[in-house]
Design an enzyme around this catalytic site. Structure first.
Site, PDB file in Angstrom:
ATOM      1  CB  CYS A   1      -0.834   0.138   1.227  1.00 58.19           C
ATOM      2  SG  CYS A   1      -2.214  -1.240   1.099  1.00 58.19           S
TER       3      CYS A   1
ATOM      4  CB  CYS B   1      -4.256  -0.541  -0.545  1.00 59.71           C
ATOM      5  SG  CYS B   1      -2.850  -1.452  -0.663  1.00 59.71           S
TER       6      CYS B   1
END
Ligand SMILES: *[C@@H]1O[C@H](CO)[C@@H](O)[C@H](O)[C@H]1NC(C)=O
Ligand SMILES: *[C@@H]1O[C@H](CO)[C@@H](O)[C@H](O)[C@H]1NC(C)=O
Ligand SMILES: *[C@@H]1O[C@H](CO)[C@@H](O)[C@H](O)[C@H]1NC(C)=O
Length: 297
Positions: free
Chosen positions: A109, A190
């Protein structure tokens, strides 16, 4: 070689991401071709494509990301299968299903970088701030960047003499691959993600671009903490769009309505420095032009 000048991977897919061009555009396009003498249809599959694709695949799994255990020959086989058994103008994203399945990738992420019409700057940005990852850093992006391909209609095999124009096709083989790759990339995104947009053009956020038509819709508000938009203009201008002016306002509305947290800046210091390094004589490269930035939740 003019191949490079009008087909550069995702940028090409991005530029031509519309499915129903207006008659005006088609006419303009034909006129342009006549004027320039470049018949796009004459560009065939990139020579040596097999060696390039398989070679890049081995380079990636050996040098770039040695933790991956992918079978490069198998990926090539699935690619070839997708392209050469369809008509040259009718390769859908579904046709690439098995190829994509042969190379699943997970990304950490907070590193996803999206962009639209900022390709050159994006490259230097990603090169300097090594933690950013773009579509071209994924295996599929790495393998197919800047390549052209299509099959022959009757015969099996690639057509090395000419490929159809993008606009002539319902499902162009090159576009379909980039579309699926972009969708996968965005679905995986993400944490904090960054979007680099070009404030020197009208419609910096364009619903017909790859970002506006595929990636934005594939982002998941439950996975993405913040969409951090960075608007960059050319140092010499024009300064057409910003966080509070033009199509980027529409983008922010879409993000808000889908429940994303976002921020937007049109005065990112590191981006400006990067531009100034490339062109130090610009007057805006004298210490700190003062522009504003917005944040909201
Ligand atoms: C395109 O491909 C699909 C499935 O691969 C097929 O059903 C369809 O008839 C094809 N269309 C054309 C115009 O070739
Ligand atoms: C913005 O787009 C224009 C036209 O495509 C291009 O020439 C320019 O380099 C882009 N600017 C940035 C900062 O990427
Ligand atoms: C994510 O972005 C927000 C808003 O720009 C920022 O406040 C926060 O520190 C960022 N978090 C990480 C992990 O980078």
């Amino acid at each position: 070689m003019h191949r490079q000048s009008f087909l550069r991977g995702t940028e090409a897919a991005e530029t031509l991401a519309f499915s129903k061009p207006s008659a005006f555009f088609v006419i303009w396009f034909i006129v342009l071709q006549l004027c320039t003498g470049h018949l796009r249809a004459q560009l065939g599959t990139t020579p040596n494509i097999r060696h390039i694709v398989v070679g890049r695949c081995y380079a990636y799994v050996t040098l770039v990301n040695p933790s991956l255990r992918f079978d490069c020959e198998e990926i090539w086989r699935q690619f070839e299968e997708a392209v050469i058994h369809q008509s040259s103008c009718n390769v859908t994203v579904e046709d690439y299903y098995h190829m994509f399945k042969a190379m699943p990738q997970i990304w950490p992420c907070n590193r996803f970088l999206f962009w639209s019409k900022t390709r050159t700057l994006m490259h230097s940005y990603a090169a300097v701030f090594r933690h950013f990852w773009t579509l071209e850093d994924t295996l599929v992006g790495y393998m197919f960047n800047d390549l052209i391909w299509c099959g022959r209609d009757e015969d099996a095999g690639f057509d090395f003499s000419s490929c159809p124009e993008w606009l002539a096709c319902r499902n162009h083989p090159v576009y379909s691959l980039w579309r699926q790759a972009s969708q996968d990339f965005a679905e995986m995104a993400c944490g904090n993600i960054t979007v680099l947009l070009n404030g020197s053009i009208v419609n910096a956020f364009n619903r017909k671009s790859m970002f506006g038509s595929v990636e934005l819709d594939s982002l998941n508000p439950e996975r993405v903490d913040y969409v951090n938009i960075k608007v960059v203009t050319n140092l010499e201008g024009p300064h057409i769009e910003s966080c509070s002016h033009g199509s980027i306002v529409d983008l922010i509305h879409i993000l808000q309505s889908r429940g994303f947290h976002w921020s937007c800046t049109d005065s990112d210091q590191s981006l400006m420095m990067l531009q100034c390094i490339q062109d130090p004589t610009q007057s805006s490269c004298q210490p700190c032009a003062n522009r504003k930035s917005l944040t909201a939740e």
